[in-house]
Design a protein around this motif. Structure first.
Motif, PDB file in Angstrom:
ATOM      1  N   ASP A 232       0.810  -1.219   0.000  1.00 39.71           N
ATOM      2  CA  ASP A 232       0.000   0.000   0.000  1.00 39.71           C
ATOM      3  C   ASP A 232       0.844   1.270   0.000  1.00 39.71           C
ATOM      4  O   ASP A 232       0.366   2.360   0.328  1.00 39.71           O
ATOM      5  N   ALA A 233       2.120   1.136  -0.357  1.00 38.97           N
ATOM      6  CA  ALA A 233       3.011   2.280  -0.617  1.00 38.97           C
ATOM      7  C   ALA A 233       3.257   3.149   0.615  1.00 38.97           C
ATOM      8  O   ALA A 233       3.289   4.372   0.533  1.00 38.97           O
ATOM      9  N   ARG A 234       3.470   2.513   1.775  1.00 37.44           N
ATOM     10  CA  ARG A 234       3.932   3.238   2.964  1.00 37.44           C
ATOM     11  C   ARG A 234       5.457   3.187   2.964  1.00 37.44           C
ATOM     12  O   ARG A 234       6.060   2.247   3.474  1.00 37.44           O
ATOM     13  N   TRP A 235       6.056   4.214   2.374  1.00 38.01           N
ATOM     14  CA  TRP A 235       7.495   4.220   2.130  1.00 38.01           C
ATOM     15  C   TRP A 235       8.258   4.634   3.382  1.00 38.01           C
ATOM     16  O   TRP A 235       7.900   5.593   4.067  1.00 38.01           O
ATOM     17  N   ARG A 236       9.366   3.919   3.673  1.00 34.97           N
ATOM     18  CA  ARG A 236      10.299   4.237   4.738  1.00 34.97           C
ATOM     19  C   ARG A 236      11.729   4.162   4.191  1.00 34.97           C
ATOM     20  O   ARG A 236      11.960   3.627   3.107  1.00 34.97           O
ATOM     21  N   ILE A 237      12.669   4.681   4.974  1.00 34.96           N
ATOM     22  CA  ILE A 237      14.075   4.687   4.570  1.00 34.96           C
ATOM     23  C   ILE A 237      14.837   3.677   5.420  1.00 34.96           C
ATOM     24  O   ILE A 237      14.740   3.690   6.649  1.00 34.96           O
ATOM     25  N   GLY A 238      15.577   2.811   4.765  1.00 31.89           N
ATOM     26  CA  GLY A 238      16.431   1.848   5.450  1.00 31.89           C
ATOM     27  C   GLY A 238      17.849   1.921   4.924  1.00 31.89           C
ATOM     28  O   GLY A 238      18.200   2.843   4.173  1.00 31.89           O
ATOM     29  N   TRP A 239      18.673   0.965   5.314  1.00 31.76           N
ATOM     30  CA  TRP A 239      20.044   0.943   4.810  1.00 31.76           C
ATOM     31  C   TRP A 239      20.494  -0.487   4.558  1.00 31.76           C
ATOM     32  O   TRP A 239      20.021  -1.433   5.189  1.00 31.76           O
ATOM     33  N   ALA A 240      21.398  -0.612   3.603  1.00 30.02           N
ATOM     34  CA  ALA A 240      21.996  -1.905   3.287  1.00 30.02           C
ATOM     35  C   ALA A 240      23.462  -1.687   2.950  1.00 30.02           C
ATOM     36  O   ALA A 240      23.811  -0.709   2.276  1.00 30.02           O
ATOM     37  N   ILE A 241      24.316  -2.580   3.424  1.00 35.16           N
ATOM     38  CA  ILE A 241      25.750  -2.533   3.132  1.00 35.16           C
ATOM     39  C   ILE A 241      26.060  -3.623   2.117  1.00 35.16           C
ATOM     40  O   ILE A 241      25.729  -4.797   2.322  1.00 35.16           O
ATOM     41  N   PHE A 242      26.695  -3.228   1.008  1.00 32.45           N
ATOM     42  CA  PHE A 242      27.061  -4.162  -0.039  1.00 32.45           C
ATOM     43  C   PHE A 242      28.529  -4.566   0.099  1.00 32.45           C
ATOM     44  O   PHE A 242      29.313  -3.915   0.813  1.00 32.45           O
ATOM     45  N   ASP A 243      28.911  -5.618  -0.630  1.00 29.35           N
ATOM     46  CA  ASP A 243      30.324  -5.930  -0.761  1.00 29.35           C
ATOM     47  C   ASP A 243      30.956  -4.941  -1.752  1.00 29.35           C
ATOM     48  O   ASP A 243      30.278  -4.084  -2.329  1.00 29.35           O
ATOM     49  N   ARG A 244      32.235  -5.041  -1.947  1.00 28.96           N
ATOM     50  CA  ARG A 244      32.984  -4.058  -2.742  1.00 28.96           C
ATOM     51  C   ARG A 244      32.418  -3.899  -4.158  1.00 28.96           C
ATOM     52  O   ARG A 244      32.360  -2.794  -4.696  1.00 28.96           O
ATOM     53  N   ASP A 245      31.965  -4.992  -4.750  1.00 27.40           N
ATOM     54  CA  ASP A 245      31.481  -4.966  -6.122  1.00 27.40           C
ATOM     55  C   ASP A 245      29.968  -4.766  -6.217  1.00 27.40           C
ATOM     56  O   ASP A 245      29.408  -4.842  -7.311  1.00 27.40           O
ATOM     57  N   CYS A 246      29.324  -4.529  -5.075  1.00 32.71           N
ATOM     58  CA  CYS A 246      27.869  -4.332  -5.037  1.00 32.71           C
ATOM     59  C   CYS A 246      27.124  -5.516  -5.660  1.00 32.71           C
ATOM     60  O   CYS A 246      26.096  -5.350  -6.348  1.00 32.71           O
ATOM     61  N   GLN A 247      27.627  -6.703  -5.407  1.00 35.40           N
ATOM     62  CA  GLN A 247      26.993  -7.910  -5.900  1.00 35.40           C
ATOM     63  C   GLN A 247      26.161  -8.615  -4.834  1.00 35.40           C
ATOM     64  O   GLN A 247      25.271  -9.411  -5.158  1.00 35.40           O
ATOM     65  N   ASN A 248      26.461  -8.338  -3.570  1.00 31.01           N
ATOM     66  CA  ASN A 248      25.776  -9.007  -2.482  1.00 31.01           C
ATOM     67  C   ASN A 248      25.540  -8.038  -1.323  1.00 31.01           C
ATOM     68  O   ASN A 248      26.326  -7.108  -1.114  1.00 31.01           O
ATOM     69  N   VAL A 249      24.475  -8.273  -0.564  1.00 29.48           N
ATOM     70  CA  VAL A 249      24.214  -7.519   0.654  1.00 29.48           C
ATOM     71  C   VAL A 249      24.940  -8.195   1.806  1.00 29.48           C
ATOM     72  O   VAL A 249      24.758  -9.386   2.057  1.00 29.48           O
ATOM     73  N   VAL A 250      25.767  -7.420   2.508  1.00 29.30           N
ATOM     74  CA  VAL A 250      26.518  -7.943   3.653  1.00 29.30           C
ATOM     75  C   VAL A 250      25.720  -7.774   4.941  1.00 29.30           C
ATOM     76  O   VAL A 250      25.608  -8.706   5.746  1.00 29.30           O
ATOM     77  N   TYR A 251      25.181  -6.563   5.161  1.00 26.13           N
ATOM     78  CA  TYR A 251      24.302  -6.266   6.292  1.00 26.13           C
ATOM     79  C   TYR A 251      23.097  -5.504   5.766  1.00 26.13           C
ATOM     80  O   TYR A 251      23.176  -4.818   4.746  1.00 26.13           O
ATOM     81  N   ARG A 252      22.010  -5.587   6.523  1.00 26.63           N
ATOM     82  CA  ARG A 252      20.805  -4.847   6.155  1.00 26.63           C
ATOM     83  C   ARG A 252      19.996  -4.569   7.411  1.00 26.63           C
ATOM     84  O   ARG A 252      19.901  -5.440   8.298  1.00 26.63           O
ATOM     85  N   CYS A 253      19.460  -3.375   7.509  1.00 24.20           N
ATOM     86  CA  CYS A 253      18.709  -3.010   8.707  1.00 24.20           C
ATOM     87  C   CYS A 253      17.487  -3.905   8.877  1.00 24.20           C
ATOM     88  O   CYS A 253      16.919  -4.406   7.900  1.00 24.20           O
ATOM     89  N   ILE A 254      17.084  -4.093  10.122  1.00 26.29           N
ATOM     90  CA  ILE A 254      15.878  -4.868  10.414  1.00 26.29           C
ATOM     91  C   ILE A 254      14.663  -3.948  10.413  1.00 26.29           C
ATOM     92  O   ILE A 254      13.666  -4.216   9.755  1.00 26.29           O
ATOM     93  N   GLN A 255      14.756  -2.853  11.133  1.00 25.35           N
ATOM     94  CA  GLN A 255      13.696  -1.851  11.182  1.00 25.35           C
ATOM     95  C   GLN A 255      14.086  -0.652  10.336  1.00 25.35           C
ATOM     96  O   GLN A 255      15.262  -0.415  10.065  1.00 25.35           O
ATOM     97  N   PRO A 256      13.122   0.161   9.894  1.00 25.71           N
ATOM     98  CA  PRO A 256      13.448   1.362   9.119  1.00 25.71           C
ATOM     99  C   PRO A 256      14.319   2.319   9.927  1.00 25.71           C
ATOM    100  O   PRO A 256      14.183   2.422  11.150  1.00 25.71           O
TER     101      PRO A 256
END
Length: 303
Positions: A232-256
């Motif tokens: 239903d388009a309730r947008w929030r801001i989160g964060w994600a940490i990628f590896d050097r080549d941006c091919q994989n997510v290393v960490y990602r927030c649980i809550q916004p």
């Protein structure tokens, strides 16, 4: 060796004060892209959205430039630096949105989303110039494909190997997704790659994802402050940490990381949407819009 745990916390949220002039007066404000030049002012590009009942409104908006000495109070130019073309056949006749700025080799490159005249299809265009007041529209930077429709919201960076990496939002199966492409230059041609980040079931970002700004304090662990939403388009801001080549997510927030205050009326949108970030070492200044109407800066601490 195990990786250190990383987290981000909001220390303070400050409304951005915009001293509007000319045609920007009375418009809703979105997509604050902020950058800082060495020994210079802090600059901003903002999308100004005309009132719905404005009979002379030119599509979905125009892009305005302003400057600031503190990153909070911006004095805006009276007229836009990128506006819809008056030619009904032009690709940006329907509106100019979502600016992203690069500064390289003495030139600025501004990527921006345009809404074609049908108001149903987005394309990423670009303009170049020595400053924001002498931009020349150059054409298409990235267009939709059969697999990825309605592309928008460019985030672009130079790779360690000398190529260019483009993140963008695209439409797929009635949802927004984050796309990734590699190119030989700042304007492509682009070769699509698999996205390293997907929606998560049973979480706040379980349906829609959209591109956000990148923090590159550590080049081996680039961070994206991405935008996510439910169906239903309730947008929030989160964060994600990628590896050097941006091919994989290393960490990602649980809550916004950032959730907007509850809307005052049921008809109001419920949106927080990240647009740009300034690297301040231990801290970051994250610029974002709320409810497609107001702009803010969040002081983020990396811990």
């Amino acid at each position: 060796m195990s990786r250190k745990l990383i987290d981000f916390n909001v220390e303070r949220i400050t409304p951005i004060r915009v001293e509007a002039k000319g045609s920007l007066i009375g418009r809703d404000l979105m997509s604050p892209f902020v950058w800082e030049l060495p020994k210079g002012h802090i600059h901003i590009l903002l999308r100004g959205v005309p009132a719905v009942d404005d009979p002379e409104a030119e599509g979905t908006g125009s892009i305005y430039h302003g400057t600031s000495s503190d990153g909070i109070h911006f004095i805006m130019d009276p007229e836009p630096v990128l506006a819809p073309d008056s030619d009904p056949q032009a690709p940006d006749h329907g509106g100019c949105e979502d600016p992203t700025v690069l500064h390289a080799n003495g030139q600025f490159v501004v990527y921006y989303t345009v809404v074609e005249r049908t108001h149903t299809h987005g394309v990423i265009l670009y303009a170049t110039g020595p400053d924001m007041h002498h931009l020349t529209k150059r054409g298409i930077a990235h267009r939709s494909s059969k697999k990825e429709g309605n592309v928008k919201e460019a985030t672009i960076a130079h790779t360690p190997e000398g190529k260019w990496r483009l993140f963008y939002e695209y439409a797929y199966n009635q949802a927004s997704r984050i796309g990734l492409a590699l190119g030989e230059s700042m304007t492509g041609p682009w070769h699509e790659r698999e996205s390293p980040i997907e929606p998560r079931k049973e979480r706040w970002d379980n349906w829609h994802l959209s591109t956000g700004p990148m923090l590159r304090t550590d080049p081996d662990s680039p961070v994206m402050f991405y935008n996510g939403a439910t169906k239903d388009a309730r947008w929030r801001i989160g964060w994600a940490i990628f590896d050097r080549d941006c091919q994989n997510v290393v960490y990602r927030c649980i809550q916004p990381l950032i959730t907007p205050a509850p809307p005052n009326h049921r008809s109001d949108t419920d949106i927080a949407f990240a647009a740009s970030v300034l690297d301040k070492g231990e801290f970051a200044h994250l610029y974002y819009s709320v409810n497609d109407r107001e702009v803010y800066m969040a002081l983020i601490r990396r811990s």
